[in-house]
Structures are given as C-alpha cells and as structure tokens.
Design a protein around this motif. Structure first.
Motif, short mmCIF file in Angstrom:
data_model
loop_
_atom_site.label_atom_id
_atom_site.label_comp_id
_atom_site.label_asym_id
_atom_site.label_seq_id
_atom_site.Cartn_x
_atom_site.Cartn_y
_atom_site.Cartn_z
N ALA A 187 0.83 -1.20 0.00
CA ALA A 187 0.00 0.00 0.00
C ALA A 187 0.87 1.26 0.00
O ALA A 187 0.57 2.23 -0.70
N ALA A 188 1.96 1.24 0.76
CA ALA A 188 2.85 2.40 0.81
C ALA A 188 3.51 2.63 -0.54
O ALA A 188 3.65 3.77 -0.99
N ARG A 189 3.91 1.56 -1.21
CA ARG A 189 4.51 1.69 -2.54
C ARG A 189 3.50 2.25 -3.54
O ARG A 189 3.85 3.10 -4.37
N GLN A 190 2.25 1.81 -3.47
CA GLN A 190 1.23 2.34 -4.37
C GLN A 190 0.97 3.82 -4.06
O GLN A 190 0.77 4.62 -4.97
N ALA A 191 1.01 4.20 -2.79
CA ALA A 191 0.84 5.60 -2.42
C ALA A 191 1.98 6.45 -2.99
O ALA A 191 1.73 7.54 -3.51
N LEU A 192 3.20 5.95 -2.91
CA LEU A 192 4.33 6.68 -3.48
C LEU A 192 4.17 6.84 -4.99
O LEU A 192 4.44 7.91 -5.54
N ASP A 193 3.71 5.79 -5.67
CA ASP A 193 3.47 5.87 -7.11
C ASP A 193 2.42 6.93 -7.42
O ASP A 193 2.58 7.75 -8.33
N LYS A 194 1.32 6.93 -6.66
CA LYS A 194 0.26 7.90 -6.90
C LYS A 194 0.70 9.33 -6.59
O LYS A 194 0.20 10.28 -7.21
N LEU A 195 1.61 9.47 -5.65
CA LEU A 195 2.12 10.80 -5.30
C LEU A 195 3.21 11.26 -6.25
O LEU A 195 3.69 12.38 -6.14
N GLY A 196 3.63 10.41 -7.17
CA GLY A 196 4.64 10.78 -8.15
C GLY A 196 6.06 10.74 -7.62
O GLY A 196 6.94 11.41 -8.15
N VAL A 197 6.29 9.93 -6.58
CA VAL A 197 7.62 9.82 -5.98
C VAL A 197 8.33 8.63 -6.60
O VAL A 197 7.79 7.53 -6.65
N GLU A 198 9.54 8.87 -7.09
CA GLU A 198 10.34 7.77 -7.63
C GLU A 198 10.98 7.00 -6.48
O GLU A 198 11.57 7.60 -5.59
N TRP A 199 10.86 5.68 -6.52
CA TRP A 199 11.43 4.84 -5.47
C TRP A 199 11.93 3.54 -6.09
O TRP A 199 11.60 3.20 -7.21
N GLU A 200 12.72 2.85 -5.31
CA GLU A 200 13.20 1.52 -5.70
C GLU A 200 13.36 0.70 -4.43
O GLU A 200 13.46 1.25 -3.33
N PRO A 201 13.39 -0.63 -4.55
CA PRO A 201 13.60 -1.46 -3.36
C PRO A 201 14.98 -1.18 -2.75
O PRO A 201 15.91 -0.79 -3.45
N LYS A 214 14.22 8.35 -4.54
CA LYS A 214 15.03 9.15 -5.46
C LYS A 214 14.41 10.53 -5.49
O LYS A 214 13.32 10.70 -6.01
N GLY A 215 15.08 11.49 -4.93
CA GLY A 215 14.54 12.85 -4.90
C GLY A 215 14.03 13.22 -3.52
O GLY A 215 14.45 12.66 -2.51
N ARG A 216 13.09 14.16 -3.49
CA ARG A 216 12.61 14.70 -2.22
C ARG A 216 11.23 14.14 -1.88
O ARG A 216 10.36 14.05 -2.72
N PHE A 217 11.07 13.80 -0.62
CA PHE A 217 9.79 13.34 -0.10
C PHE A 217 9.87 13.44 1.41
O PHE A 217 10.80 12.91 2.01
N SER A 218 8.92 14.12 2.03
CA SER A 218 9.02 14.31 3.48
C SER A 218 7.80 13.83 4.25
O SER A 218 7.74 13.99 5.46
N ARG A 219 6.82 13.26 3.59
CA ARG A 219 5.65 12.77 4.31
C ARG A 219 6.00 11.49 5.06
O ARG A 219 6.94 10.78 4.73
N ARG A 220 5.19 11.20 6.06
CA ARG A 220 5.34 9.95 6.80
C ARG A 220 4.16 9.06 6.48
O ARG A 220 3.01 9.49 6.54
N LEU A 221 4.43 7.84 6.16
CA LEU A 221 3.38 6.86 5.93
C LEU A 221 3.48 5.83 7.05
O LEU A 221 4.54 5.24 7.25
N ARG A 222 2.38 5.64 7.77
CA ARG A 222 2.41 4.71 8.89
C ARG A 222 1.04 4.11 9.12
O ARG A 222 0.02 4.69 8.74
N LEU A 223 1.05 2.96 9.73
CA LEU A 223 -0.18 2.28 10.13
C LEU A 223 0.07 1.73 11.52
O LEU A 223 0.84 0.79 11.69
N GLY A 224 -0.55 2.34 12.50
CA GLY A 224 -0.31 1.96 13.89
C GLY A 224 1.13 2.24 14.26
O GLY A 224 1.60 3.38 14.17
N THR A 225 1.87 1.22 14.63
CA THR A 225 3.27 1.40 15.02
C THR A 225 4.24 1.12 13.87
O THR A 225 5.44 1.29 14.03
N THR A 226 3.71 0.68 12.73
CA THR A 226 4.56 0.38 11.58
C THR A 226 4.69 1.62 10.70
O THR A 226 3.70 2.18 10.28
N GLU A 227 5.91 2.03 10.48
CA GLU A 227 6.16 3.22 9.66
C GLU A 227 7.10 2.87 8.51
O GLU A 227 8.02 2.09 8.68
N LEU A 228 6.81 3.44 7.35
CA LEU A 228 7.67 3.22 6.20
C LEU A 228 8.99 3.96 6.40
O LEU A 228 9.00 5.17 6.66
#
Length: 137
Positions: free
Chosen positions: A81-95, A119-133
């Motif tokens: 879900a976090a990876r899909q959120a990054l894709d929708k937000l237009g953030v480039e990422w890799e494993p 890859k690049g800038r991103f400052s949001r926090r994605l978390r679910l309960g105690t699990t944070e990306l």
C-alpha cells in the motif's frame, strides 16, 4: 423526483468501484468541496471503513474479529500500500539493497521493516499503527 446522492454516498461508491489499495484525497475533489470530502473521509475512518496511512493517504479497512480494530485490507500488506501511495504521489522509489538481495536469492535474511529507497525529495510519513515506512536516501 429522487434525491441526488450525498457526498458520502459518492465517495463510498467511488471507493467500492476501484480495486486500489490506496486512495488520495485529491482523487475525490470533483465530488464536493474540500472540507466536505475531508469530513466524509474522517467519518469513514471513525466508522472503520478506511484507515489513514498519512497526510491525504487512506486505505480500505476490514474490522478484526479478534480486537474489533480496523486493519488495512490490502493484499500487498502495508508495504504494498505504501509503494502504491508513493506511485500515486509521483515519488520515484526503488527497493532497498537488502530487499533486492533477498529477492535475487543472495541473502536468506527477510527484510523485517518496510523500507524503500527514495530518489529525490519526499518528506511525508506513511504509517499504520506502530509500523512506519522507512525512507532511505
């Protein structure tokens, strides 16, 4: 004459009609005013139909039979879900390097914490309960 559907009904219909694991608030802009949409999303979180993953990021929920708490209803789990959120937000990422090593069979160590390399800038926090990306640069 029939009544026109409320903003909540419109939002619920859009969520039900999509197979997405994540929804952004901007995907509902055309259904009503910003405050109306945010109120509806907050109400859906309180009703345990959605879980909030971060600023403007929501995921569909199911209620746990054991605890009664909402759980993320995502086949890919929180990381998917976090990876899909990054894709929708237009953030480039890799494993991360540890994830690549595990996927390629070079390591038997299973990555325990959800992490991605940004890859690049991103400052949001994605978390679910105690699990944070965890974000690696």
């Amino acid at each position: 004459m029939g009544q026109s559907p409320t903003v909540r009904e419109k939002v619920e219909a859009r969520i039900a009609g999509r197979p997405d694991e994540v929804f952004l608030t901007r995907e509902f802009r055309d259904l009503g005013g910003e405050n109306q949409v945010l109120r509806v999303l907050r109400a859906l979180v309180q009703d345990k139909r959605l879980v909030r993953l971060g600023y403007g990021v929501y995921g569909p929920a199911v209620v746990s039979r054991l605890s009664g708490e909402p759980l993320l209803a995502s086949p890919g789990g929180f990381l998917g879900a976090a990876r899909q959120a990054l894709d929708k937000l237009g953030v480039e990422w890799e494993p991360t390097a540890t994830q690549r090593a595990y996927n390629e069979g070079r390591s038997t160590q299973v990555p325990a914490n959800p992490a991605v390399r940004i890859k690049g800038r991103f400052s949001r926090r994605l978390r679910l309960g105690t699990t944070e990306l965890r974000l690696e640069r």
